[in-house]
Scaffold this active site. Structure first.
Site, PDB file in Angstrom:
ATOM      1  N   ASP A   1     -60.930 -68.969 -76.635  1.00 23.22           N
ATOM      2  CA  ASP A   1     -61.694 -67.814 -77.074  1.00 23.22           C
ATOM      3  C   ASP A   1     -61.333 -66.637 -76.171  1.00 23.22           C
ATOM      4  O   ASP A   1     -60.594 -66.780 -75.193  1.00 23.22           O
ATOM      5  CB  ASP A   1     -63.200 -68.119 -77.030  1.00 23.22           C
ATOM      6  CG  ASP A   1     -63.992 -67.304 -78.049  1.00 23.22           C
ATOM      7  OD1 ASP A   1     -63.519 -66.211 -78.430  1.00 23.22           O
ATOM      8  OD2 ASP A   1     -65.084 -67.748 -78.458  1.00 23.22           O
ATOM      9  N   TYR A   2     -61.859 -65.487 -76.475  1.00 22.87           N
ATOM     10  CA  TYR A   2     -61.528 -64.222 -75.818  1.00 22.87           C
ATOM     11  C   TYR A   2     -61.708 -64.325 -74.297  1.00 22.87           C
ATOM     12  O   TYR A   2     -62.818 -64.513 -73.816  1.00 22.87           O
ATOM     13  CB  TYR A   2     -62.446 -63.140 -76.389  1.00 22.87           C
ATOM     14  CG  TYR A   2     -61.996 -61.723 -76.218  1.00 22.87           C
ATOM     15  CD1 TYR A   2     -61.460 -61.005 -77.291  1.00 22.87           C
ATOM     16  CD2 TYR A   2     -62.127 -61.074 -75.001  1.00 22.87           C
ATOM     17  CE1 TYR A   2     -61.073 -59.681 -77.151  1.00 22.87           C
ATOM     18  CE2 TYR A   2     -61.746 -59.759 -74.853  1.00 22.87           C
ATOM     19  CZ  TYR A   2     -61.224 -59.064 -75.918  1.00 22.87           C
ATOM     20  OH  TYR A   2     -60.844 -57.742 -75.776  1.00 22.87           O
TER      21      TYR A   2
END
Length: 758
Positions: free
Chosen positions: A283-284
């Site tokens: 994820d980010y």
């Protein structure tokens, strides 16, 4: 019969042969390519920066453009439009040394420009064909605009409505969540990823992200392996079994290790136990965030993620900047780098990008296949199916298309909030407000009068936090009493009141956790004032989570939960309010009486002192101040019709081995409206080697019945439906007595017992 079996065998063999042939071609191609790649180019494939400073016409001169030329970028995300994507892809395939195409991703969560209900709303349709179709349309539109990879579906099981991202998932149940996961993957990917109207799915957030402590986003998750395998992992596995091309690691830690560095999750379970062949993306900034988790510096956490089984690094560039050093120091191996690089190259091969890197850059498609009249029509119909009628005393609904209707509330004339959270590609100016929908559907047959009635919340700062990303509600700075009085004056001139209240779109979603899950006080005060007029009141409830609606359920005649219905929400709401569509949504989450009951879910375990009979009983498992019951149970939803269920009829009272049990009920539409009903099958394993839930959803069928019509619904039950993970994490079933329950929700069921022996 023999000829038929022979023909089927030939088809199977030919299919397997074609698959093997394609795999061989892919391996041969990628083997040859990787022999040409430098170590830096291999690591570059693992890098997924955001779209950054890319401007049309300047793609090659941007900072990211320079990295692309140097072979340091594997893909980009959240860059929109064929023109921009073509320009960036051109840099990759015409100006880099090996001309490796890039993959382009986007958060296409519940539609592209044609926006469907938020995923929690979609799950309440219990209609797998409709859900699959929503994903197909999203893929059609996104791929027409250059996108070939979506960060969806989110399949996290969530039982805590405080958690804002419950809006993005499919509710509390593993079985229903698994069915939806399969439908979404199939809708996005179709049967051939190389077709230019399909996109690769990315299942998230792996794993157990929805079980964050305190319902606070990004927080710790800690649970037993039994609960993990039986209650939280099944939807991820269902998506893998459906052929999902990629997986996204979650932010949370599990068993003391951030998921992004969990070899247990990424390798032992995902690849070894489930046989997943695709690639895993973080994820980010998921890698560098592990520094703050406290498991090492940037180089250490990057190495740990690669060793765990992570293939692609979203945004942080930790793998890009540290992996060569880690390789020299023996902290990672070349085999691990090669494996990650290969998986990303395979994804691009399957998408057909090596054959045609501009496969998704057809300007004509972008002009003709996005936000079409046909897609909007389907979005409107699916949205109407997602709405859940929670209460309808004295048949206030459906409304008549006559007289004067007062539409009141801060969400009544606000099209920007209708698409809901995570509608990043939406054009809010094209969405439809409730006011517009009601006026267009009713035409000149009735008079619609409008007042805002209140702000979203008394607290202006809170309202600002809840109105991000262009979804403001236009705060009215007059005294609250004056705003309410204006609404009351209009309501007094009407025959019926429609109150459009609840949450704004960004009150749920990422980083939108709430400790108070009631309707904001400003709106509740408005609702109380409207009820005092004595006019019939219909609460049209907007929400991205289960709310605590005890007071509303006790005092408001009619409540229609419309979630956030998407770009066609206003029309769909009008369709249901006026009875052009009979509501058929069923809850995929339990609605508590108050936040103190959380977590509350239907398939709980019994205690040794369960509450039996009336609340309150001392030395039983209950509360002093409130009963154990929810306001609305899982699977609940009313209709303008009423449905009667016969007793359950079983094909046998005793079975042995792998025999099949059939369980059937007759369902009758006793109302005067044609309608849809979701018939739900639950099973209880009465005695087990480990404690088992009081009931578990094992099947459902959405049927349509004309007024007065009766249908017999039959479920075929096999030992596969009885299996669970035991104390040794062995997946099997155990002989004994099972309760077979069928009904219209998890609470109101008819029950029969079966004894099943090995």
């Amino acid at each position: 019969m023999k000829q038929l079996l022979t023909a089927l065998l030939v088809v199977i063999v030919l299919s397997a042969g074609a698959q093997t042939s394609n795999d061989v071609k892919m391996k041969t191609f990628i083997d040859a390519l990787m022999k040409k790649m430098t170590l830096g180019e291999k690591i570059g494939q693992l890098n997924l920066p955001g779209s950054g400073d890319i401007v049309t016409g300047q793609a090659g001169n941007s900072d990211i453009g320079k990295k692309i030329k140097e072979g340091k970028v594997g893909g980009l995300f959240n860059i929109k439009s064929v023109e921009k994507i073509r320009a960036v892809q051109k840099v990759a395939v015409e100006e880099s040394r090996l001309k490796i195409p890039m993959i382009f991703g986007m958060d296409v969560i519940h539609g592209y420009e044609t926006v469907f209900p938020i995923p929690l709303g979609l799950s309440c349709t219990w209609d797998m064909k409709a859900i699959e179709r929503s994903a197909q349309i999203a893929a059609q539109e996104a791929s027409a605009d250059g996108i070939n990879w979506t960060f969806s579906p989110m399949v996290d099981i969530a039982r805590d409505p405080r958690w804002g991202r419950i809006a993005e998932g499919n509710g509390e149940d593993a079985y229903l969540g698994g069915q939806i996961a399969k439908a979404m993957v199939k809708g996005y990917q179709g049967n051939d990823l190389s077709k230019n109207n399909t996109i690769m799915s990315c299942v998230k957030h792996y794993a157990m992200y929805g079980a964050a402590e305190a319902g606070r986003d990004y927080n710790t998750t800690d649970m037993s392996k039994l609960r993990m395998y039986n209650e939280y992992l099944p939807p991820y596995k269902a998506a893998v079994d459906a052929g999902a091309g990629s997986i996204m690691a979650s932010f949370n830690e599990v068993d003391g290790v951030p998921a992004t560095a969990s070899k247990f999750l990424m390798t032992d379970v995902l690849r070894k136990q489930w046989g997943f062949k695709g690639f895993v993306v973080t994820d980010y900034t998921g890698i560098t965030e592990m520094v703050l988790h406290g498991i090492g510096d940037t180089q250490t956490v990057a190495a740990r993620s690669l060793m765990a089984g992570i293939d692609m690094d979203m945004v942080s560039e930790a793998l890009l900047n540290t992996t060569q050093k880690s390789l020299k120091e023996g902290k990672v191996t070349l085999a691990q780098i090669d494996a990650a690089c290969r998986r990303i190259l395979e994804a691009k091969y399957k998408l057909g990008l090596f054959e045609d890197p501009y496969r998704y850059c057809d300007a004509q498609r972008a002009k003709t296949e996005i936000f079409t009249t046909a897609s909007r029509k389907e979005a409107r119909a699916i949205a109407a199916q997602s709405f859940v009628l929670l209460k309808n005393a004295n048949n206030v609904l459906p409304l008549k298309k006559s007289g004067t209707i007062a539409l009141i509330g801060p969400l009544a004339d606000n099209k920007e909030n209708m698409p809901g959270t995570w509608s990043v590609a939406a054009n809010f100016s094209k969405a439809t407000s409730v006011l517009t929908g009601l006026k267009e559907v009713v035409g000149d047959k009735a008079k619609i009068v409008y007042a805002k009635g209140s702000n979203l919340d008394y607290d202006a700062a809170f309202e600002e936090r809840a109105g991000m990303f262009g979804k403001t509600l236009g705060r009215d700075n007059r005294p609250a009493a004056d705003i309410i009085q204006e609404a009351v004056n209009i309501a007094n001139q009407s025959d019926v009141i429609v109150a459009a209240l609840g949450e704004s779109a960004e009150m749920s979603g990422e980083c939108s956790s709430r400790s108070n899950i009631e309707i904001p006080e400003a709106q509740k005060d408005l609702l109380k004032a409207l009820l005092k007029t004595g006019k019939p009141v219909v609460l049209v409830l907007f929400t991205g989570r289960p709310l605590a609606l005890k007071w509303e359920n006790e005092n408001v005649p009619a409540i229609l939960n419309v979630w956030f219905g998407g770009s066609e929400a206003g029309y769909a709401i009008a369709d249901v309010l006026f009875g052009d569509v009979n509501p058929s949504g069923k809850l995929s989450t339990t609605f508590p009486q108050n936040v103190g009951q959380v977590p509350i879910y239907y398939n709980h375990k019994n205690t040794g002192r369960p509450l039996e009979g009336q609340w309150f009983q001392k030395f039983r498992s209950n509360y002093l101040d409130v009963s154990n019951d929810p306001v609305y149970p899982f699977g609940y939803g009313l209709s303008y019709s009423s449905f009667n269920y016969s007793d359950v009829k079983l094909s046998s009272s005793s079975l042995k081995g792998n025999q099949t049990l059939t369980a059937s009920v007759m369902v009758t539409n006793n109302g005067k409206y044609d309608g849809k009903e979701t018939v739900q099958l639950y099973i209880r394993d009465v005695v087990g080697s480990i404690t088992r839930p009081v009931k578990e959803l094992k099947g459902f069928e959405k049927i349509e019945l004309k007024a007065g019509e009766t249908k017999t619904i039959t479920f075929n039950i096999t030992t596969e439906d009885l299996k669970f993970y035991n104390a040794d994490l062995k997946y099997d079933w155990e002989a004994g007595t099972f309760d077979i329950m069928i009904g219209g929700n998890s609470r109101d069921v008819k029950t029969a017992a079966i004894n099943w022996n090995k």
